[in-house]
Structures are given as C-alpha cells and as structure tokens.
Design a protein around this motif. Sequence first.
Motif, PDB file in Angstrom:
ATOM      1  N   GLU A  98      45.917  17.426   1.275  1.00 63.36           N
ATOM      2  CA  GLU A  98      45.280  16.536   0.324  1.00 63.36           C
ATOM      3  C   GLU A  98      46.224  15.369   0.049  1.00 63.36           C
ATOM      4  O   GLU A  98      47.435  15.566  -0.033  1.00 63.36           O
ATOM      5  N   CYS A  99      45.670  14.167  -0.077  1.00 60.45           N
ATOM      6  CA  CYS A  99      46.509  12.998  -0.331  1.00 60.45           C
ATOM      7  C   CYS A  99      47.241  13.176  -1.661  1.00 60.45           C
ATOM      8  O   CYS A  99      46.611  13.411  -2.689  1.00 60.45           O
ATOM      9  N   PHE A 100      48.584  13.081  -1.607  1.00 59.46           N
ATOM     10  CA  PHE A 100      49.362  13.332  -2.824  1.00 59.46           C
ATOM     11  C   PHE A 100      49.360  12.142  -3.771  1.00 59.46           C
ATOM     12  O   PHE A 100      49.860  12.232  -4.878  1.00 59.46           O
ATOM     13  N   VAL A 101      48.778  11.039  -3.308  1.00 55.42           N
ATOM     14  CA  VAL A 101      48.702   9.873  -4.190  1.00 55.42           C
ATOM     15  C   VAL A 101      47.385   9.890  -4.966  1.00 55.42           C
ATOM     16  O   VAL A 101      47.363   9.915  -6.189  1.00 55.42           O
ATOM     17  N   CYS A 102      46.269   9.898  -4.230  1.00 53.71           N
ATOM     18  CA  CYS A 102      44.978   9.795  -4.924  1.00 53.71           C
ATOM     19  C   CYS A 102      44.297  11.151  -5.089  1.00 53.71           C
ATOM     20  O   CYS A 102      43.313  11.261  -5.805  1.00 53.71           O
ATOM     21  N   ARG A 103      44.796  12.163  -4.423  1.00 54.32           N
ATOM     22  CA  ARG A 103      44.193  13.500  -4.456  1.00 54.32           C
ATOM     23  C   ARG A 103      42.694  13.444  -4.191  1.00 54.32           C
ATOM     24  O   ARG A 103      41.905  14.165  -4.815  1.00 54.32           O
ATOM     25  N   ALA A 107      40.651  11.005  -4.814  1.00 49.38           N
ATOM     26  CA  ALA A 107      39.840  10.185  -5.720  1.00 49.38           C
ATOM     27  C   ALA A 107      39.376   8.877  -5.072  1.00 49.38           C
ATOM     28  O   ALA A 107      38.400   8.275  -5.512  1.00 49.38           O
ATOM     29  N   SER A 108      40.082   8.442  -4.030  1.00 45.47           N
ATOM     30  CA  SER A 108      39.727   7.163  -3.413  1.00 45.47           C
ATOM     31  C   SER A 108      38.542   7.275  -2.461  1.00 45.47           C
ATOM     32  O   SER A 108      37.987   6.262  -2.043  1.00 45.47           O
ATOM     33  N   VAL A 109      38.155   8.504  -2.122  1.00 47.94           N
ATOM     34  CA  VAL A 109      37.076   8.675  -1.144  1.00 47.94           C
ATOM     35  C   VAL A 109      35.770   8.146  -1.738  1.00 47.94           C
ATOM     36  O   VAL A 109      35.369   8.552  -2.831  1.00 47.94           O
ATOM     37  N   PRO A 125      40.902   1.624  -3.492  1.00 51.79           N
ATOM     38  CA  PRO A 125      41.309   2.177  -2.192  1.00 51.79           C
ATOM     39  C   PRO A 125      42.709   2.797  -2.266  1.00 51.79           C
ATOM     40  O   PRO A 125      43.502   2.420  -3.117  1.00 51.79           O
ATOM     41  N   CYS A 126      42.956   3.756  -1.381  1.00 49.49           N
ATOM     42  CA  CYS A 126      44.277   4.396  -1.315  1.00 49.49           C
ATOM     43  C   CYS A 126      44.912   4.045   0.016  1.00 49.49           C
ATOM     44  O   CYS A 126      44.347   4.316   1.066  1.00 49.49           O
ATOM     45  N   ARG A 127      46.075   3.432  -0.048  1.00 47.63           N
ATOM     46  CA  ARG A 127      46.739   3.027   1.188  1.00 47.63           C
ATOM     47  C   ARG A 127      47.378   4.214   1.895  1.00 47.63           C
ATOM     48  O   ARG A 127      47.554   4.225   3.093  1.00 47.63           O
ATOM     49  N   THR A 128      47.754   5.204   1.110  1.00 42.72           N
ATOM     50  CA  THR A 128      48.465   6.340   1.708  1.00 42.72           C
ATOM     51  C   THR A 128      47.570   7.121   2.657  1.00 42.72           C
ATOM     52  O   THR A 128      47.988   7.516   3.734  1.00 42.72           O
ATOM     53  N   CYS A 129      46.317   7.357   2.238  1.00 37.02           N
ATOM     54  CA  CYS A 129      45.423   8.179   3.075  1.00 37.02           C
ATOM     55  C   CYS A 129      44.302   7.339   3.667  1.00 37.02           C
ATOM     56  O   CYS A 129      43.363   7.896   4.230  1.00 37.02           O
ATOM     57  N   SER A 130      44.372   6.019   3.562  1.00 36.04           N
ATOM     58  CA  SER A 130      43.290   5.132   4.001  1.00 36.04           C
ATOM     59  C   SER A 130      41.963   5.548   3.380  1.00 36.04           C
ATOM     60  O   SER A 130      40.913   5.496   4.021  1.00 36.04           O
TER      61      SER A 130
END
Lengths: 372, 832
Positions: free
Chosen positions: A284-289, A291-293, A299-304
């Motif tokens: 799971e993306c540790f930045v947005c968990r 939420a950006s989907v 948008p979340c740059r870490t997990c696109s």
Amino acid sequence: MSAPNNSYDPVEVTPLSPDEVARMRDDALAAIAAAADLEQLKAARLAHAGDRSPLALANREIGALPPAARAEAGKRVGGARRDIGEALKRRQAELEEERDARVLVEEAVDVTLPTRRSTPGGRHPVTTVAERMADIFVAMGFDVAEGPEVEAEWFNFDALNFLPDHPARTMQDTFFVEGPSGGDSRMVLRTHTSPVQVRALVERELPVYVVAPGTTYRTDELDATHTPVFHQLEGLVVDEGITMGHLRGAIDAFVDGMFGSGLRTRFRPSYFPFTEPSAEVDMECFVCRGASVGDPANPCRTCSSEGWIELGGCGIVNPRVLTAAGVDTARYSGWAFGLGVERSLMFANGVADMHDMVEGDVRFTAAFGMEI
Amino acid sequence: MRVPVSWLKEYTDLPEGTTARELAARLIALGLEVETVEAVGADITGPIYVGRVLEIEELTGFKKPIRYCRVDVGAANGTGQPQNIICGARNFAEGDLVVVALPGSELPGGFAIGARKTYGRVSEGMICSASELALWEDHAGIIVLPEGSAAPGDDAYALLGLREDVLDIAVTPDRGYALSVRGVAREAAAAYGTAFRDPADIAVEGTPGGGYPASVADPAVCDRYVLRGVSGFDPEAPTPLWMKRRLALTGVRSISLAVDITNYVLMELGQPLHAWDRDAVRGPIEVRLARAGEQLETLDHVKRTLDPDDIVIADESGPINVAGVMGGLATEIGLGSTNVLIEAAHFAETHIARASRRHQLSSESSRRFERGVDSALQVAAATRAVRLLAELGGGAVDPGYTHIDTTAPRAAIAIAADHPGRVAGVDYPRERVAERLAQVGCAVEADGDTLRVVPPTWRPDLTDPNDLAEEVIRLEGYAGIPSIAPRARAGHGLTPAQRLRRTVGRKLAATGFAEVMAYPFVGVRDFDTLQVPADDPRRTALKLANPLNDDEPLLRTTLLPGLLKALVRNVGRGFGDLALYEIGPVFLPRPGASGRAPMPAVDRGPTAEELAELEAALPEQPRRVAAVMAGHRDLPGWWGAGRAATWADAVETAREVARLANTELTVRAAQYAPWHPGRCAALFVADGEGGERLVGHAGELHPRVVAAHGLPERTVAVELDLDAVGAAGAPVRAPAVSGYPVALQDVALVVADSVPAADVERALREGAGELLEDVRLFDVYTGAQVGEGRRSLAYALRFRAADRTLKTEEITAARDAAVAAAAERTGAVLRG
Ligand SMILES: [Zn+2]
C-alpha cells in the motif's frame, strides 16, 4: 631589629600607638580603595601589605615592647593587617571581575561564522538503503550472504531452472563474458542476486535464512529510470514446512520495518523460473494509503495514484532449484524474494533520475550523509 | 497481447455490467499482467451514422477536385432530409453506403464537426475515412460499406465498433496460451466462474487424407503437421471491416484477406499459421532440419544462410520457410494466388527460439512457438482458416487434408491432494483442489490421497506438483494467503568482512569523502591514460561479448578509472576541493584458468569437484577500496589558508583503513602506475606466515596521468585490497595501561636522504626495547646545518614502565640503545 626591652613603655613606641596603627590601616585601605586596576592594587599591596610596608615594619617593633604590652600591640597590628588583607582580597576580586568583564567581552567572536573545514562526505544512498533493508532481516535472524558479480551461467541460470533457449532466459538482457578465442565462457555478469540463493544452499547448513544485497547487471541503456548496473536484495529461507504464509509474513515484517506499520501488502500471481508458485508483491502506498485513487484533485506522486507500489518478485522456491543445489525436497521447502534497491530510493526518497545514482556527483551523495 | 473485450466476450458471458477495469483487476489477480485498459474511441462523440450517397456534384475550380454530396442519413438528422456534405475523397460513387459524422460530433484529436461554409457551399458534416475514425490506418479514401451490411440512419458506433475496451496484457513466458483471445477468455471464465465456449471447438468434417503431400523427417522437431487448402480463392476479395477492425485493435496491420485471416486465427486461437500460394510450391513438402549451406530469401527480402539447427519446410526446390519464424519470398501469397495452402504445425519450442535469435527475427509466430503452442490445436486452426478463406474470399475448401501426428499423450502428474494447501499455508478441501485443476483444463483422477493430473495440451508449462499448486492457489486467490510472523532464530550477524566494509565506508564519509558507484566497464584507453605498462597484469581483463559501449568492453581490474572519471565530472561541474571513494570488486582473471565455466547437471546437487571447477573458472573478485583527492583536504576560509591534499593524505587514508581492520600497513617507496614515481607508496600487510603481502598503493598521481585526464594538479589516490587488509586484522588483546609517570626524550638524528624514515623509526623502536611506549617524528629538517644529501629527523620518545617509575639512568640507557640501533642500521648520527 631592636632587642626586647621589658621596661619600655609601648606608648612611647610611636609606630605601635593606636593612632599610628589606625592611620597606617586607613592609609592602606584608602590606597586599596583607590587602586583602579590590578596593577595599582599590586602596588598598593606591596606598599601596605608587603614585607616593607609600615605595618610590617611596626610589627617588628612588637618584640621591643615589654611583655605585658606585646599582646595588645600585637592584637592591634594584627587586626589592622587582617583588615588590609581582607580589603585587598575584596578589591582583588572586584578588579578581576571588572577585568574579566572587559577582556571576555573584548574576546567575543561571531560564533555564526562558518566552521566547515572538510569537504562534504557521504555514503551512496544505494549503499545505505541496501544496508537498511538487509538489517531489517538481520534483526529477524537472517545472515547476509554474498556471491560474485561475474557469475557462472550455471549459478545464474541453469541451477535456477532457467532452461537453455527458454524465453525467460533470453529475456534477461544478459551481459555475456567472452570466452577463450571469442567463444562462449558460460560466464555472465549476474542478472539478478538469485544465484546467491544457490550458493547459500550449496555452502551452508540447512536451515538457511539469508538475505543477499548486491550489484546486478542487464544490458539496458542508462536513462532516467534504467541503468545497466543496479542493485537488488535477495531473500531466501529454506526450512521444513515453509509456506507462502511465511513468505508473506516476512514481507509484511519488512514493509513494517522499512516503511511504517499498518501498510497492507498484496500478492499477484506471476512467473519466475526459480519460484513456483510466484508472485509480484505490492505494498500500500505509504504516502496516500490509497486515498489518491480516483481522486484527480489530489494526485499522489509516490504511487502515481495507483494506491499500490510494486516492491518486487517472490515465491516458493521451485523444488527444481533445491534439487540442483542438492537439497532434499521431500523434507525441505523454501521461499525467496528479490527487491530492487534503486526502486526503493526512487519512490521512498524521491530520486527522480537514475543519472544521479551513477554519475558520482558529490552534491547527490553528500545530501544523503551517513544513514538513510 | 492486446485483447478487445468484445472479442473476449464472444467466448464467455461475463456478468452483466462488468467493466473492463473490473475484468482487468480479476485477470491481474489470476496472474495476467494487464498493463493498460485502453478505452479506444472514447474521444469519439456525437451523431455518427450510416448514410447513402444520393447524388454527387463535382465542384471544379479548386486546387483539387471536390465533391458536393447529398447523403441520405435516414432519420438520424431528425429531418429525414438528405445532408449536404463536402468531400475531398473520390473512392465512392452515388448509391454507396458511407459513414457520416453529423454536426455536433467530435472525432479523435478533438476534431469537432459542425455545419460550415467551405468551397463555396455549406457542408453539414463529414463523410469519414477509417483514419479519421481511428479505426485503422488507411489513406485510400473514405469508408465504403458493403451493400447490405447496413442501412442509412444506422448507428455507426455499434456497426464499426468505434468504441472498444482493449486490455494490453504482458504475458509471462510460461503462459503462451494467453497470447490468444481464446486463452485470455478461458482465464476470464475461470475468474468469474462463467462457462467458456472454446472457439477451437470446431467440428472437422471428414478424416485426414487426400491433402497436400507432406512428410516430417524428424518427429522430434515437429510432432503435429497439418496442411489444408482452398481452391478458387479470389485474391482481390477485401478483408471485411470487422476483421480489419479487430486486427487493428490487436495491433496487426491489414495486408490482404488471406494474410489477414491467418493473423486473425493466430490472435483468436494462438496458433501460428502460414499461407502459401499452392501453385508456387514444387512437389511434396518435407519438414526437416536445414542442411549445411542451404539458403532462403525470406519475406523481408533478406537472403539467409540457414543453420543445421533451423527447422525448415522444404519442397523439391529446397527450403521454402524457416519453420515457425518466417516464410520464403518465392512461395509468398500474392495478388495472383487463387489456390491457398494453409499450414498449422507444432514445432519444437527450443528450435524456434534458437532460430529466432540466430536470425534476429522475432515474429508473432516465433513468440508463440517459443512459449509453447497447444499441441492439439492444429487441425481446428487450419480448418477455421480455410473456412474463413472460403467464406470471405470465395473458393472451396479442399476436401482432404494432411495430418501428421506423432504427439504422445501427456503423462499424469501425481500430486498429494493437500500439496497446494501445504504450499500456500491454507487448508484447501480436496474437492476444491480437484475442481480448480479441472477448471484450468486438467483431467483429474483421485487415487486415495493422491491426485493423478493430466494437464491440458495448451499448458506445456504444467509439469511439476508445484505448477499445479500455483494453479489452485491463484484460482483460490493469493489474497487468501495468511501472513505468518517470521520465526525468530539465532542468526550470526554480519561477518567481519561485512562489518569492515561498513566501518570503512562510514569512516571515509565522515572524514569528507563522497561515495561513488561507478560502472565497472573500462576500455584499453583507460589503461593507456593511467600509463599502465603494456605488460602489466592489470591489462589482462575479462571482456564482455556484448558491451553497451564498444570502447569499454572490459571489466575493471582497478577502481581508479571510474573514480577519476567521477572526479573529472565533479570538477567540470565547478567543484575544486574533492574527495571521493568507492568500495567494490575488481575482476582479475585467474592465471591459467580455462576461461570457460562448467555446466553441471541440475537433477542433483553439484559435487565438490564441480563446485571447485566452477570457482576456478570464475575470476578473482576481491573487494577494493579506493579514494581520490584533489584541491584542498582542509578547506581555506576566514580562518586562513587551507591545506592542499598531498600524497600523505592518500597514504594516511590507507593507514586509517588498516587501523579500522585492526592491522597496520608497512609502507615502502614504489614505482607503480598511475602514481608519481617519487611519490608512490606500496602498502603491505603481514601475511601471517612471517612474510608480507602487497595490498595496494597510495600517493600522488603521475603528472602525465593528471594531464591526460584533465585532473586538478597534484591529485592523489589510494587503492587497497579491502578483503586482504581485513584478513590481516587480528583480534585485539587488551593493552597493559601503566599508571606510572612518563619520561620524555627528544632525539634528532641525521641520516642520508635515501634512508626511509620508516626504517629509522623501526630501528629506534627495536633498539629502545619494551620501555618505549611511543615514538613520534615531530620534525624533518634539511639545510646547511645538516649538510648536502642529509636530513635531520627529530623524534619524541616516550618511555614508561608497567610496574615502576623509571630512573634517569634507565631512561638514558634506553634512549642510547635506540639511537645506537638507528646508527647501526641506518647510519644515523645524533645531531649535536
Ligand atoms: Zn500514493
């Protein structure tokens, strides 16, 4: 010095008269009080408390007094000298304090001046992040295994169930070492850290719990996201009764240690010749968990904005690999994984361009310092 | 593999309302890596309909001929009146059915259609070409629909499939079957538990025989070979729009009906087909290995010399195809081909893989053959193809067909019913295991606790119990795998060598060095610029057969080239005071090694001899540490001038590394490239047998090396074998720390310039005996006072005893003994 004379009247010895002693004391106290600095005080001390000061000279006369008068005269002179001594001490302290206050202020410096005298140093983030990744497993009881970078094809492919001519082998974009007179050397620059699996099984007593960080090679041209020389962390466990559940548990523990607790992981079926079953593992993306989907506004740059980050490949060690390494497959089973070190730096530390990792620019390395 | 979802849906009924994204997620969960879900045509909107051209008015006087058309679009425009539309194409006639974009529609690329004045008329829309609708590349003109295929006013979206969801799947090398719509549809059916209608389930009338004469010389390279023909085919028959569209969506360009049909069946079923002009084939066909010297000009107009490992299809004239890879030019199907011969075969995977690599020809066919094609599919695929040929291109399917079959039935795999569960760590019921295996096409027979499983013909990848376990687990869902916390066990921690590497890295970084990770690729020129002599062993380097850069085909035998390049790069970026280091292996071929590694069997563990042979073939790969310094080592600043890095910093860096390893370096003057011949130290450690081992060099670089690299003047460098230094380190024994007073004695000794200070110090230490605690050289003086060719070395000696306060005479005696030893061994004279 005068000889003792018992008949002599002390009053008649002028310097020892109360008035005279008081005068000498007052003179001394006045001089001490008037001393404006430590030099003057030193002069005053010499003049009024030194060996040749009036009171010191007067003191010598006490012996000349009749015995009955000596005590009183001695008391008188002693009292005066004590007063002078105390005044000197006090004044000394005062003047020292004044001097200190003045001198230390004069000695003040600009402590904000730059102080660095050595060039900025640092360890390469690939080194430090690989160590950190390995250490999480070392803390779980794993050993760190190693193997050579120029590797026999047997270790790099055959023993890992890459069959000759199978696309899985030809797809690996391998650097081949030229053999004698331009022929086949059956040696390659290892395309992954997985040959260390075979080495660990061949060299070590079972059970085996190892991780193997190391440099790996593929014939990719250097660009923003690819480099022909990159790094992986291999993990291998071979023990009795090992299941995919143990693999998942180890990956979860790693994610917890590396990226923070409470992050979910996800296995997707995949294919690697040396694991069966095989999986790609995402966390799971540790930045947005997540939420950006589906939220283009954030948008979340870490997990696109995918919500998940690809960690690497893993699976149950293919029994064919165990067989090739001489391990009894009836008794032992195992799991293995391979994680990309550069990938971790790119998503966790925001390294945007692979060029920075390979060019050796001091600004890049020094920014990461000693630990990551 | 690009899979149009509508195509997939022909073979299984997905639940109502299933979106392409949901389907993709299900397929991903099963192990098909869906990389993208492309909504093709999503940018096409608005009224697009079928129209019939009623009347064409040719407009003249413009740069090109222009047509003003009255087009009947039925009730689509709301008025029922014909639309007037300007059109520049000329490939249509009055009465043709065309596709009309009415005002208000928008075509790909944000191309909005409106009623607008052009060429002096009002154009109420556009007659569309295939390219304008992004259907496929076609510059021949507008789309003319076949008569009877539609009526004016029909919705063009449904008719042409303007909008389509396409899954782009990266198929892993084990799943060759998924390189077809058939294979992906089967997975989709398994994902949703829906019924699968196999498009290969084709009733084949008649029995084999009477087909084109053929033989297979070696069944090991081809175990099924099918030929089927069509006669009286119309070579000019067009490919139907629906087929063109589907091919375009899968990424295949339309060429001609016959070729398109072979590609369509390839995508549909996964069976590569080849179509020949039957009249160009001379005599019976033979499937065999190529003979030495045989040649074939392939479809790409390349004349290829065939390898005896290539499977070829040959007729009386010789090879006509490189089997499974590419056809020959001479028998190519063309505009005059009315009799078509279709080949469907099952070739040996490894032969095709090798041929594909040898000829550097990767085709849709070879990709599938390499990964394994369904060995039972050939008759169905050939039949499907000839029926399409007959149906779409006229002609008749030839009655007989050729079928050479030497396939053997697959052996059953015995698997414990609980094996998948033991692999996953999940308790799967036995019936569920059997059910899941049946779902992927296996024949399953229970025998007590054992299942006897025969995998289907399209799954050559299923050979071992764990392969079957994966099928069960993925269908049951990887999400169900539990997370079992790791069992604690006693590890050994890092090895001394691993700890040393970290310590050295930290020490260097903490003292101002930045770590570099250079590529290990070097070229002869790197040794030249380092002034490495022609016969130096460092020039004996391993060579890559396929280097990225032809100028750097060698693997480094020293870390310096990479470090110096990084140094130059940093200088070029405006940095003058630099200290860099690298820790990494060098690759040193073993003298006398064969240069060829053995390849032990893999059906058992390697023997000790085999392991020894493997190691002996590999180069030595010692880990080294190297550092370079340029400019200031101590930076200048408001406090005053800095201190430039000198040879001494390089030597001290080496000594520091040795200290970290609990050992000590012996330093001697040396002449060794790339160092300055007068400022180079050779570094030794004790070898544990009373001797010494050379572990590296340090000092200032040779001025020519500095110039050749464009380095800052007086750049210094050190390179050290870290493994060897680490191995020389001994465990520390606690020192005796004496609390008795120290006695200090200074001596100044005059020696000849040629006497190394290290020799003088060693003599002092040995002469002074055990009362000596330490010696420190605190001054070196040269000048008139000591005479030409001599120098004065001033040492501070510290004496202390473990058990007493030293007496003056003891101290003097020890000092005199030290001086005497120095005098005897080095000719030192006590300076007055
Ligand atoms: Zn995110």
